[in-house]
Design an enzyme around this catalytic site. Sequence first.
Site, PDB file in Angstrom:
ATOM      1  N   LYS A  10       0.583  -1.266 -11.271  1.00 31.78           N
ATOM      2  CA  LYS A  10       1.118   0.086 -11.399  1.00 31.78           C
ATOM      3  C   LYS A  10       2.181   0.086 -12.493  1.00 31.78           C
ATOM      4  CE  LYS A  10       4.310   1.624  -8.713  1.00 31.78           C
ATOM      5  NZ  LYS A  10       5.087   2.151  -7.547  1.00 31.78           N
ATOM      6  N   ASN A 192       5.780  -0.877 -18.844  1.00 30.01           N
ATOM      7  CA  ASN A 192       5.313  -1.984 -19.687  1.00 30.01           C
ATOM      8  C   ASN A 192       5.894  -3.329 -19.280  1.00 30.01           C
ATOM      9  OD1 ASN A 192       3.838  -0.133 -21.383  1.00 30.01           O
ATOM     10  ND2 ASN A 192       5.809   0.418 -22.320  1.00 30.01           N
ATOM     11  N   ARG A 193       6.293  -3.431 -18.026  1.00 30.20           N
ATOM     12  CA  ARG A 193       6.852  -4.674 -17.478  1.00 30.20           C
ATOM     13  C   ARG A 193       8.155  -5.092 -18.168  1.00 30.20           C
ATOM     14  NH1 ARG A 193       3.725  -3.077 -14.310  1.00 30.20           N
ATOM     15  NH2 ARG A 193       2.192  -4.270 -13.117  1.00 30.20           N
ATOM     16  N   LEU A 194       8.793  -4.177 -18.877  1.00 31.40           N
ATOM     17  CA  LEU A 194      10.092  -4.477 -19.489  1.00 31.40           C
ATOM     18  C   LEU A 194      11.190  -4.060 -18.510  1.00 31.40           C
ATOM     19  CD1 LEU A 194       9.486  -3.415 -23.202  1.00 31.40           C
ATOM     20  CD2 LEU A 194       9.457  -5.709 -22.199  1.00 31.40           C
TER      21      LEU A 194
END
Length: 214
Positions: A10, A192-194
């Site tokens: 997600k 964006n997994r940042l």
Amino acid sequence: MRDNLHKERKSYEKGELSERSVDANPLQQFRKWYYETEHTGGVDEVNAMTLSTIGTDGYPRGRVVLLKKYDENGFYFYTNYNSEKGVSIQNNNHVCLSFFWPVMERQVIIKGIASKTSEADATNYFHSRPKGSQLGAVVSNQSKEIDSREALESRLLELEKLYENKEIPKPKDWGGFVVAPVEIEFWQGRPNRLHDRIRYRLQGHDWEIDRLQP
């Protein structure tokens, strides 16, 4: 048997966290996040946390326990001191607590030193519990083997009759631990997994704040 979870993902988009916005005191920051999560709803037990210890066999082990209070001394929970986790902590008191609040896309990870609370603290908390929970603590020789569920329930019935009109004494090997934090990380999911990761580290009597890469 399903073993491919590549598509289970997600995008985290519910918040952000910066060095400028966090409280200088991590316990106050924890309090802020805790109440925000509680008031948002959607979490059955906001105080559920994973307690990780190093067992006497050298293996790490995690289990979910309930946070019962926190103050300037640390984070409190209660257990049987002869349980697996109790013995592990008394053998190695370096522990980790972690909270995951998916409704807020947040985690809190706490490294700390665990020590027993006072006998008075443990006794006061024990007698604040529902009577059924008190009896459960007396009945269960936690983490030890037992022949059957029926044996446990039979013992409970005996004690219910014994203490029907009496105060239940706190078992001598039952009590609390307080985890004094030395490091606390606040994790906020981002796109964006940042992800945002803000870490507090205790340096003497002061907290040093820095940002970790996601």
